[in-house]
Write an enzyme that holds these catalytic residues in place. Structure first.
Site, PDB file in Angstrom:
ATOM      1  N   SER A   1       4.078  -0.040  -2.514  1.00  0.00           N
ATOM      2  CA  SER A   1       4.397  -1.333  -1.909  1.00  0.00           C
ATOM      3  C   SER A   1       3.161  -2.102  -1.482  1.00  0.00           C
ATOM      4  CB  SER A   1       5.307  -1.116  -0.699  1.00  0.00           C
ATOM      5  OG  SER A   1       4.654  -0.295   0.238  1.00  0.00           O
TER       6      SER A   1
ATOM      7  N   LYS B   1      -2.275  -6.644   5.164  1.00  0.00           N
ATOM      8  CA  LYS B   1      -2.605  -8.008   4.732  1.00  0.00           C
ATOM      9  C   LYS B   1      -3.761  -8.551   5.558  1.00  0.00           C
ATOM     10  CE  LYS B   1       1.197  -9.262   2.107  1.00  0.00           C
ATOM     11  NZ  LYS B   1       1.833  -7.932   2.171  1.00  0.00           N
TER      12      LYS B   1
END
Lengths: 213, 213
Positions: free
Chosen positions: A132, A171
């Site tokens: 992921s 992120k």
DNA sequence: TATCATTCAGAACAGATGTTCGCTACCATT
DNA sequence: AATGGTAGCGAACATCTGTTCTGAATGATA
């Protein structure tokens, strides 16, 4: 086995700490508990290895007869980092506790060169589960080096927990007026925007290690 | 008992030496053998005393759990000296062996201030038996501090053994052309003269200690 | 898959080690 | 002589602690 394993480094570190604190050497069972090892035989096994490698000297049949050799210092260029758990998209990110800082308390550790970690405290590692994090250029099985923090500067790559979505992600964060932009490391992919309330920063990513065979 | 006994000083010294040599603390039985003590209970007894006096710390039920307190150094102003035997007019003078140097091997010791002993090695003590040394101003029960040597300079007070007479005596030596003059410390008494062949110098007297109650 | 070396688990064993207890010896004091 | 405190002795005990053994995972290799 020619090199000192991480477990042996843990033991070595524990002995050094024990010696500094108590002024007498630890027993096998002290080491066993201190390093969370399952059996004294395992301690013995690794101590024998350490002796063979010249890190310690042992006096047979003598309680606490362990002596550190002067050159037994773990090279300063390497530092053991605890791997405190897995990080996967759908499961909460393991958060380090003061207890997990301790290398000797960790189930698993990885040796990282100081070039990566710097001198900072609060370094830990997570093993990536699943694909992921592909958009962060991070693959299944990679090790993510983390620095403990609750905040982040613009552009930092962080491990973030999205409360509403119950999703973990890696992120880059950019704080914009009233929202936070989470930008994938892969520039070709689109960012996502979240409200600050929905975001929990679990730590700053300071490195990634990928071991391929 | 408020002060540290000589036996306790022996133990303290042994622990310090052991720690320096082995890098791990001694067990009770190590101390027992090293200090020639008859029973581990005696060691325990004296260690408890030493702990009460603040010289060491002990960790109960832990092997070799003895830690020297930083202030446990025996004051440098005092040094234990082994009393290796008696000196009497009619009996041979006990001669120290390399073994008897060791304070911990001696049956009895006496603490001497460094002002008396200096930094010299090979210091031992003899207990005077009888009043035959009166002319050396030395009485029954006095302790004679000796420095090991086979030779002597003019004017030195020595413990001498007169072979022919089979007699031990404490006198000042003066070497004259073909004979040796043995001069009593008491100037009013007459010297005796002996041939060098008849003289055996057992040691130099460097001090006398008289304990009067 | 089969094989081998490495690492570990768990238990049992033997020796090392701290602790305790009753008794004795000595010495100073009463 | 009686007393009490200090120091020592010797043995027994319980625990601590290093060692060893069997067997089981694990991973690398062929």
């Amino acid at each position: 086995m020619k090199t000192v394993s991480t477990k042996q480094q843990q033991i070595l570190g524990f002995i050094r700490r024990f010696l500094a604190e108590q002024d007498y050497p630890p027993s096998l069972r002290d080491i066993q508990e201190g390093c969370h090892i399952s059996s004294t035989s395992v301690v013995d096994y690794n101590l024998k290895a350490l002796e063979r490698l010249g890190f310690i000297r042992r006096h047979p049949e003598i309680s606490r007869g362990i002596v550190l050799n002067s050159d037994s210092t773990i090279p300063l260029s390497m530092t053991p980092v605890p791997i405190i758990g897995m990080i996967a998209a759908g499961s909460p990110i393991p958060v380090p506790t003061p207890d997990t800082w301790d290398v000797s308390a960790a189930a698993e550790t990885i040796n990282i060169s100081r070039e990566l970690t710097g001198d900072a405290e609060g370094i830990y590692a997570l093993k990536v589960k699943g694909e992921s994090m592909i958009d962060a250029l991070i693959n299944d099985g990679d090790i993510v080096l983390m620095q403990y923090t609750n905040t982040a500067d613009n552009g930092d790559m962080v491990a973030a927990w999205l409360k509403a979505e119950k999703e973990a992600t890696l992120k880059k964060v950019y704080i914009e007026s009233d929202r936070v932009r989470l930008q994938p490391a892969n520039r070709h992919m689109q960012p996502i925007y979240v409200s600050p309330d929905n975001l929990e920063i679990q730590g700053k990513v300071i490195g990634v290690i990928r071991k391929l065979s």
